[in-house]
Design a protein around this motif. Structure first.
Motif, PDB file in Angstrom:
ATOM      1  N   MET A  79       0.871  -1.172   0.000  1.00  0.00           N
ATOM      2  CA  MET A  79       0.000   0.000   0.000  1.00  0.00           C
ATOM      3  C   MET A  79       0.911   1.225   0.000  1.00  0.00           C
ATOM      4  SD  MET A  79      -2.856  -1.252   2.754  1.00  0.00           S
ATOM      5  CE  MET A  79      -4.358  -0.608   2.051  1.00  0.00           C
ATOM      6  N   LEU A  80       1.115   1.814  -1.179  1.00  0.00           N
ATOM      7  CA  LEU A  80       2.123   2.854  -1.334  1.00  0.00           C
ATOM      8  C   LEU A  80       1.592   4.285  -1.339  1.00  0.00           C
ATOM      9  CD1 LEU A  80       4.311   1.090  -4.041  1.00  0.00           C
ATOM     10  CD2 LEU A  80       4.814   1.345  -1.610  1.00  0.00           C
ATOM     11  N   ASN A  81       0.295   4.487  -1.287  1.00  0.00           N
ATOM     12  CA  ASN A  81      -0.266   5.828  -1.351  1.00  0.00           C
ATOM     13  C   ASN A  81      -0.147   6.508   0.014  1.00  0.00           C
ATOM     14  OD1 ASN A  81      -1.739   8.150  -1.645  1.00  0.00           O
ATOM     15  ND2 ASN A  81      -3.462   7.163  -2.670  1.00  0.00           N
ATOM     16  N   LYS A  82       0.745   7.492   0.103  1.00  0.00           N
ATOM     17  CA  LYS A  82       0.949   8.211   1.366  1.00  0.00           C
ATOM     18  C   LYS A  82      -0.187   9.189   1.660  1.00  0.00           C
ATOM     19  CE  LYS A  82       5.559   8.771   2.648  1.00  0.00           C
ATOM     20  NZ  LYS A  82       6.786   9.575   2.631  1.00  0.00           N
ATOM     21  N   GLN A  83      -0.953   9.544   0.650  1.00  0.00           N
ATOM     22  CA  GLN A  83      -2.010  10.535   0.815  1.00  0.00           C
ATOM     23  C   GLN A  83      -3.259   9.954   1.469  1.00  0.00           C
ATOM     24  OE1 GLN A  83      -0.927  13.589   0.137  1.00  0.00           O
ATOM     25  NE2 GLN A  83       0.923  12.532  -0.521  1.00  0.00           N
ATOM     26  N   VAL A  84      -3.424   8.645   1.404  1.00  0.00           N
ATOM     27  CA  VAL A  84      -4.615   7.990   1.944  1.00  0.00           C
ATOM     28  C   VAL A  84      -4.185   7.044   3.057  1.00  0.00           C
ATOM     29  CG1 VAL A  84      -6.552   6.468   1.425  1.00  0.00           C
ATOM     30  CG2 VAL A  84      -5.767   8.113  -0.290  1.00  0.00           C
ATOM     31  N   VAL A  85      -4.655   7.312   4.266  1.00  0.00           N
ATOM     32  CA  VAL A  85      -4.349   6.442   5.405  1.00  0.00           C
ATOM     33  C   VAL A  85      -5.477   5.426   5.531  1.00  0.00           C
ATOM     34  CG1 VAL A  85      -3.916   6.318   7.874  1.00  0.00           C
ATOM     35  CG2 VAL A  85      -3.131   8.310   6.567  1.00  0.00           C
ATOM     36  N   PRO A 120       6.359   3.519   7.545  1.00  0.00           N
ATOM     37  CA  PRO A 120       7.596   3.663   8.309  1.00  0.00           C
ATOM     38  C   PRO A 120       8.887   3.935   7.552  1.00  0.00           C
ATOM     39  CG  PRO A 120       6.973   1.373   8.197  1.00  0.00           C
ATOM     40  CD  PRO A 120       5.873   2.164   7.541  1.00  0.00           C
ATOM     41  N   TYR A 121       9.025   3.518   6.317  1.00  0.00           N
ATOM     42  CA  TYR A 121      10.366   3.525   5.731  1.00  0.00           C
ATOM     43  C   TYR A 121      10.555   4.319   4.466  1.00  0.00           C
ATOM     44  CZ  TYR A 121      10.909  -0.290   8.935  1.00  0.00           C
ATOM     45  OH  TYR A 121      10.940  -1.036  10.051  1.00  0.00           O
ATOM     46  N   GLY A 122       9.575   4.999   3.989  1.00  0.00           N
ATOM     47  CA  GLY A 122       9.740   5.723   2.741  1.00  0.00           C
ATOM     48  C   GLY A 122       8.855   5.163   1.643  1.00  0.00           C
ATOM     49  N   ASN A 123       9.095   5.597   0.442  1.00  0.00           N
ATOM     50  CA  ASN A 123       8.186   5.357  -0.666  1.00  0.00           C
ATOM     51  C   ASN A 123       8.153   3.934  -1.210  1.00  0.00           C
ATOM     52  OD1 ASN A 123       7.451   8.038  -0.538  1.00  0.00           O
ATOM     53  ND2 ASN A 123       9.083   8.657  -1.911  1.00  0.00           N
ATOM     54  N   LYS A 124       9.068   3.087  -0.855  1.00  0.00           N
ATOM     55  CA  LYS A 124       9.130   1.752  -1.454  1.00  0.00           C
ATOM     56  C   LYS A 124       8.533   0.643  -0.593  1.00  0.00           C
ATOM     57  CE  LYS A 124      13.202   2.836  -4.115  1.00  0.00           C
ATOM     58  NZ  LYS A 124      14.586   2.522  -4.378  1.00  0.00           N
ATOM     59  N   TYR A 125       8.219   0.927   0.658  1.00  0.00           N
ATOM     60  CA  TYR A 125       7.820  -0.140   1.569  1.00  0.00           C
ATOM     61  C   TYR A 125       6.342  -0.181   1.882  1.00  0.00           C
ATOM     62  CZ  TYR A 125      12.779  -0.704   2.043  1.00  0.00           C
ATOM     63  OH  TYR A 125      14.090  -0.904   1.762  1.00  0.00           O
ATOM     64  N   GLY A 126       5.659   0.919   1.803  1.00  0.00           N
ATOM     65  CA  GLY A 126       4.225   0.925   2.001  1.00  0.00           C
ATOM     66  C   GLY A 126       3.801   0.965   3.459  1.00  0.00           C
ATOM     67  N   GLY A 181      13.419  -3.497  24.627  1.00  0.00           N
ATOM     68  CA  GLY A 181      14.724  -2.848  24.538  1.00  0.00           C
ATOM     69  C   GLY A 181      14.569  -1.396  24.161  1.00  0.00           C
ATOM     70  N   ASP A 182      15.368  -0.936  23.227  1.00  0.00           N
ATOM     71  CA  ASP A 182      15.355   0.462  22.827  1.00  0.00           C
ATOM     72  C   ASP A 182      14.452   0.724  21.629  1.00  0.00           C
ATOM     73  OD1 ASP A 182      17.137   1.162  24.826  1.00  0.00           O
ATOM     74  OD2 ASP A 182      18.862   0.652  23.590  1.00  0.00           O
ATOM     75  N   GLY A 183      13.565  -0.175  21.322  1.00  0.00           N
ATOM     76  CA  GLY A 183      12.663   0.009  20.187  1.00  0.00           C
ATOM     77  C   GLY A 183      13.195  -0.704  18.959  1.00  0.00           C
ATOM     78  N   GLY A 184      12.635  -0.368  17.826  1.00  0.00           N
ATOM     79  CA  GLY A 184      13.062  -0.988  16.582  1.00  0.00           C
ATOM     80  C   GLY A 184      11.936  -1.768  15.949  1.00  0.00           C
ATOM     81  N   TRP A 185      12.256  -2.430  14.857  1.00  0.00           N
ATOM     82  CA  TRP A 185      11.263  -3.153  14.074  1.00  0.00           C
ATOM     83  C   TRP A 185      11.682  -4.598  13.910  1.00  0.00           C
ATOM     84  CZ3 TRP A 185       6.911  -0.669  12.414  1.00  0.00           C
ATOM     85  CH2 TRP A 185       6.921   0.722  12.497  1.00  0.00           C
ATOM     86  N   ILE A 186      10.706  -5.466  13.916  1.00  0.00           N
ATOM     87  CA  ILE A 186      10.933  -6.867  13.581  1.00  0.00           C
ATOM     88  C   ILE A 186      10.092  -7.146  12.338  1.00  0.00           C
ATOM     89  CG2 ILE A 186      10.593  -9.268  14.245  1.00  0.00           C
ATOM     90  CD1 ILE A 186      11.026  -8.394  17.145  1.00  0.00           C
TER      91      ILE A 186
END
Length: 97
Positions: free
Chosen positions: A5-11, A48-54, A70-75
């Protein structure tokens, strides 16, 4: 199934994301419900990561400015069967003790 889902304009809502998962919609819901219940985490639709991840769903729990894992992050773990779900549950339960 693996389109993003790559459209940043529609949540999208969580319900729309669930429908988007088609044959994996039930698994998607089970995972989100388990994360929310097991870790008392807040769900948030993120880009979370920019235009390629959705889009994705972030699960957050912040206690005393520290994350339970821990200190956060992603799995990132692609769950395509019940065995994968059991694996990620074990990983998260160990990581978030």
């Amino acid at each position: 199934m693996y389109e993003r889902m790559l459209n940043k304009q529609v949540v999208p809502t969580v319900e729309e994301m669930t429908r988007y998962c088609a044959e994996n919609a039930e698994r998607f819901s089970v995972i989100n419900d388990w994360l929310t219940t097991a870790f008392h985490a807040e769900q948030k639709v993120v880009f979370p990561y920019g235009n390629k991840y959705g889009r994705g769903i972030g699960h957050y729990k912040n206690i005393d400015n520290k994350y339970p894992c821990g200190d956060g992050g992603w799995i990132h773990y692609r769950v395509i069967c019940q065995e994968h779900f059991e694996d990620i549950k074990k990983l998260l339960e160990i990581k978030c003790q």
